[in-house]
Each structure stands twice: as structure tokens, then as C-alpha cells.
Design an enzyme around this catalytic site. Structure first.
Site, PDB file in Angstrom:
ATOM      1  N   CYS A 233     124.971  12.101 -52.700  1.00  0.00           N
ATOM      2  CA  CYS A 233     125.568  13.248 -53.379  1.00  0.00           C
ATOM      3  C   CYS A 233     126.000  12.883 -54.794  1.00  0.00           C
ATOM      4  CB  CYS A 233     126.747  13.817 -52.601  1.00  0.00           C
ATOM      5  SG  CYS A 233     127.262  15.424 -53.261  1.00  0.00           S
TER       6      CYS A 233
ATOM      7  N   CYS B 143     123.145  20.490 -54.397  1.00  0.00           N
ATOM      8  CA  CYS B 143     124.399  19.856 -54.788  1.00  0.00           C
ATOM      9  C   CYS B 143     125.355  20.946 -55.270  1.00  0.00           C
ATOM     10  CB  CYS B 143     124.143  18.840 -55.906  1.00  0.00           C
ATOM     11  SG  CYS B 143     125.587  17.848 -56.300  1.00  0.00           S
TER      12      CYS B 143
END
Length: 407
Positions: free
Chosen positions: A161, A336
């Protein structure tokens, strides 16, 4: 020697999603999963713990309750891979054979790579949302800080991430803004990257966010040492070293492949599993697949990517077992949700080559602009999709592409 038809290494998001997808297709499969942990965490929720939006218990469930029924749980660790012999070496010295192997170990958080960091994590104002036990300390620090210097770091890629370092920073700044203390806090973002985000379409909104909060961004700056008691951090930048004082620091650790994978013949030059980026099949061993953070694909390492990878692995793994040609392809999708403030999110969705892959029409959610609807999706809907769909083999909006159409 113990043996199962399919062995999955790792019961994180990738391992459980792949196992559930396989059982949805063929319910009587002989599958074993190797996982030493007692609990399974919804890791995307760590950021919200660090912002006071979630409680720690909101993101954690007992492993025994999330492993799909019908899968054998081997509560141990893999010490070595021998794909040439179709077996594994386990922590207790036993061997485990398989017809097909799925590697989903995740990657490793390498806090130890930063001098002095491990001894000061969780105290002296040093925290990280990348660990379940530290995320609550992030929120404690954010609530208590009324002035001073706040540092946020991002190491060289690859990391899981890639937006998480910025999410922690923006949510913190959003809280300080609401508390009317932001003007008394100097916020610095030290990132090893040359830009705020790797997909250019999302950069303008992030630049506006940085300007709004008055954040001092230091590109090409990598954390190399921390002195917690002294309240200083040292960075490598522009060929030299720079030391900065801090009252609070959020650290994103360097990350690397799991050692047993990196030391095996499964690994590519970087130590990740060497798979075809579309089929997720190993380039040398056709009965081996990988997904999630340990895969050597050039995609963003996110839970959203796993959601799209698991059905591809399931379909192609079953094709191998049946002696058929592979037919499913992964398009590199990753998402994201960049939390630019408490209540708004920039929903970045993209695939290989930075190609935008939005899930919704622009009039519903324009991913290049902060959105309240995207916040509600991230906070309320995505956790439910994770627990009740993805980990149970329900592939809503996750059907794999046909291999011939990939690329």
C-alpha cells in the site's frame, strides 16, 4: 511424508481469498494452508485505527474463524521450498508434498534495517500504522500533539500500500486542522520517491492537499537512523545525511521478501516469486502460483489487487490440475484509496502501466478528485466486502479477464 493436492503458504488476504475461490469452483478439493498466526487482520484498517476512526478489534478476527471450511490448517511455518521435488520443509523438520503450490506469504516489514528504530517504536513519539500494536499509539500521538515537528517517512519501493504513508500524514493533518493547531505544527514528508504518486493522474489532487496542510515534502529522502530519546531522525538525501528533530514521527518500514522464498529457486532477482504478470503462474514451475505482496508482478501491493488476483489463481490452478490451457488473466488492477482528510478520499484505481481502471462512472466517483462517497465506500463497504465476499470466494466485480485479451 505428508501430502495434499493443493498447498497454500500463508493465510493472509491472498491465501484465504485463493482458497475460498478454489472451493467455490470445486468444493471437495484437498487443500491445506500453512499459517502460524492465531489472528487474521484486515490490514487496510490499520490506517483508520491510527486516525481514531476504527478500534483495533474492528480489524481482527480469530484465524480459525476465517479459514474456509474444508481447508486443512497446518499451524506452522515453511522453512524451505523445493519446487523441483514438489515439496516444502516445515519448521518441525517434516516434509510436505503437493501437486500444486500457491505462495501467499506476504512480504516482510524490515524495521531492523533502520538503525535505532526497533528500540524506540511505540515510545518517544515514534510509531507506525504498519503494525497492529502500534496503530493505536499513532492516534494517541496525533491527539496529544499541539505543536512542534511531525515527520512522516516513506522508504524505497516496493512496499505494501504505497499510499499508506501519505494517508497517515493527511489524516493527522486533518485532525490538527480541525483542532486549530495545524499552524503550530511543522509537517515534513520524507519520501525516497521522486514524486507524490506513481500514477500522474492523481498527483494534482495530492499536490493541492500538500499545499492545503502546508506540508514540506522532501523527495529523495530515506530514513536511515532514529534516536528516540534524543528526538532526532537521520535521512540520506542528495548524497549526504540530514538530521531532523521531531516531536512525533510516523515510520513506514522498508520491506523485503520472506527469507524462505528469497532463498529458493522460486525467487526472481529481487527475491519475490518469479511469476508471469498475467497468469500468476511461475515461469519455471508450472504447478506453482503466487499472489499478494510476495508476487513478483509489477503491480501495486494492495488488498484490492489480491481481490482481483485470487480468481485468476483459482481458475488457472484448476486448469493445471486438469491438464488444460490457462485461460484467466490479471490486468494489474490495484486500488489505493488515498485518505486526504477525515471524510474524503481520492479513489486511485489503476492497472499495469498506470492505466486507469475505475470501478465506477465519473458521475458516481471521479477517482482523480477527493470524494465523500469514496470515504463511505472505504470506511463502511470495503471491510464488509473483504470479510463477507473476498474471503468467502464471492467474486463481486472481480471476474478474471480472458488471457487472450490481457496485455
Amino acid at each position: 511424508m505428508l501430502k495434499h493436492d493443493i498447498v497454500i503458504v500463508g493465510a493472509g488476504a491472498g491465501g484465504l481469498a485463493a482458497g475460498a475461490s478454489l472451493l467455490r469452483r470445486v468444493p471437495k478439493l484437498d487443500i491445506a494452508v500453512i499459517e502460524p498466526r492465531d489472528f487474521h487482520d484486515y490490514q487496510p484498517g490499520y490506517t483508520f485505527i491510527g486516525a481514531g476512526v476504527f478500534k483495533p478489534q474492528d480489524v481482527r478476527r480469530p484465524m480459525a474463524k476465517v479459514i474456509p471450511r474444508g481447508i486443512t490448517w497446518l499451524k506452522t511455518t515453511v522453512r524451505s521450498f523445493q519446487p523441483e521435488d514438489n515439496d516444502l520443509g516445515l519448521e518441525n523438520g517434516q516434509r510436505l508434498g503437493y501437486r500444486l503450490l500457491i505462495v501467499a506469504t506476504g512480504n516482510r516489514l524490515d524495521f531492523e534495517a533502520i538503525d535505532g528504530l526497533t528500540g524506540t517504536l511505540g515510545c518517544n513519539g515514534v510509531t507506525s500504522n504498519y503494525r497492529y500494536d502500534l496503530a493505536p499509539y499513532t492516534w494517541e500521538l496525533v491527539r496529544k500533539l499541539r505543536g512542534g515537528q511531525a515527520l512522516f517517512t516513506q522508504p524505497p519501493m516496493p512496499i505494501k500500500c504505497a499510499g499508506a504513508p501519505q494517508k497517515a500524514m493527511y489524516l493527522s493533518a486533518s485532525h490538527w486542522e480541525r483542532e486549530h493547531v495545524l499552524d503550530s505544527i511543522d509537517v515534513e514528508f520524507h519520501t525516497a520517491a521522486p514524486t507524490l504518486f506513481g500514477v500522474k493522474d492523481y498527483v494534482p489532487a495530492l499536490e493541492e492537499t500538500v499545499e492545503r496542510y502546508g506540508i514540506d515534502v522532501r523527495f529523495g529522502s530515506t530514513l536511515i537512523a532514529v534516536d528516540g530519546p534524543d528526538g532526532t531522525a537521520t535521512f540520506r538525501a542528495d548524497g549526504g545525511e540530514v538530521t531532523r528533530a521531531f516531536d512525533m514521527m510516523h515510520v513506514t518500514p522498508p520491506q523485503k521478501p520472506v527469507e524462505a522464498v528469497a532463498d529458493s529457486s522460486l525467487a526472481d532477482a529481487a527475491g519475490y516469486v518469479d511469476v508471469d504478470q498475467f497468469t500468476l503462474q511461475h515461469k519455471l514451475f508450472p504447478n506453482v502460483f503466487a499472489l499478494g505482496d510476495i508476487g513478483g508482478m509489477p503491480n501495486a501491493k494492495t488488498a484490492a489487487a489480491v481481490r482481483k488476483q485470487a480468481p485468476v489463481v483459482a481458475e488457472n490452478a484448476l486448469a493445471v490440475l486438469a491438464g488444460k490451457h490457462l485461460g484467466a488473466a490479471y490486468d494489474g488492477y490495484g486500488s489505493c484509496p488515498l485518505t486526504v482528510e477525515n471524510g474524503k478520499i481520492l479513489l486511485a484505481e489503476f492497472g499495469y502501466g498506470g492505466r486507469l481502471l475505475p470501478s465506477f462512472p465519473k458521475f458516481v466517483i471521479d477517482g482523480t478528485k477527493p470524494s465523500r462517497l469514496a470515504w463511505l465506500l472505504k470506511k463502511d463497504l470495503l471491510p464488509a466486502i473483504y470479510w463477507d465476499a473476498m474471503l468467502k470466494g464471492r467474486e463481486w466485480m472481480a471476474a478474471p479477464a480472458e488471457l487472450k485479451k490481457a496485455g
